[in-house]
Motif scaffolding. Sequence first.
Motif: not given
Lengths: 203, 203
Positions: B1, B23, B55, B57-58, B60-61, B63-64, B67
């Motif tokens: 990230m 996103l 996963y 790209r990120y 965990d949840r 982190a999404v 973002a």
Amino acid sequence: MTSGTLEDALRRPFAEPGGDRVLDAARAAIEEVGIRRTTMHDIARRAGLGRATVYRRYPDRDAVVAAVLLREVRDFLAWLDGRIDHIEDPAEQTVECFVAVVTGLRGHFLLNRLLTLEPAAALPGLTADAGPVLAVARGYLAEKLRRHQAAGRLRRFDPEPAAEVFVRLAHSMLLTPSGCIPENDDAQSRAFARAHLVPVITG
Amino acid sequence: MTSGTLEDALRRPFAEPGGDRVLDAARAAIEEVGIRRTTMHDIARRAGLGRATVYRRYPDRDAVVAAVLLREVRDFLAWLDGRIDHIEDPAEQTVECFVAVVTGLRGHFLLNRLLTLEPAAALPGLTADAGPVLAVARGYLAEKLRRHQAAGRLRRFDPEPAAEVFVRLAHSMLLTPSGCIPENDDAQSRAFARAHLVPVITG
């Protein structure tokens, strides 16, 4: 318990001399373990009263907590009033009010304790449900402005929205302390308030 | 990230054209069921991607979610900039900025949805942990003031604390909407901002 709105209650005369044993006990319990873990049993024990006596005054724990918080707000405004009510110049009163509020909120043990101890329980009362308390604070400041206007020391405008600017600044500074508005050095706080807050009412 | 601080991330150029499927999917899920009930599985399904791709790209949840919220703030500032950047007069820019912000925050679907759907989950990010976002907003406004000062359209002062007054006003109005500062009638909002907010920088 009290009747009428929170605003009415807050506008009543301040607490009777000697305070209230139940509220003092509840306050001590909240400071120590937070709201959620404070029970009517704890409150009665700390107050040195029977539980039935406490229940005769307050139907439940939440009612005691509400009464404690109400008394805190009234005490805070009474304390503030002692620091600024005698100041005749509207600009100077605004400056000293700002210094007193940032000092008072930063040092408010119960408030800061609640925010760190159980934010999830405290935050709704300080945000979505804080409207009535903000309105009381706004009314308090607006009344000061009205008095200056009546005495010809301040031009005429609706004092409520202007007072709300000050209340909301303090509200945000309480909820999110990090920032660059000076609040730890009284001289710097005064210079900031004189340059950027006084003009809200005199500009 | 992303690396670096939230401030750095927010100061990067705005989102790439076409947006980001992950996103967008996460935003839709959050709007529908809130943050806590949104899973990586939901996000992948809504995005039409495999879970492994998400996963990659990120981690965990959360982190999404971070973002998504970061992109919201950047989009909001980009939208605001489109409404006020062209205004040369500092007083007029302040007035239009106030109108745009109260309109924009009131109509911000995701933000208001979070505040009503799961305040307990949303409030810490909007209070104790909101420092970095408030700092970004303050930096954005301070930059405008700096530009006016450099062009000789505004007297010299440290623009950061003055900008913070405006940011904190909006912050408190978002968290506790009830109040008497006009925000539903643009003409009244403008009159209020002209009388009581413009002097914060010109007074």
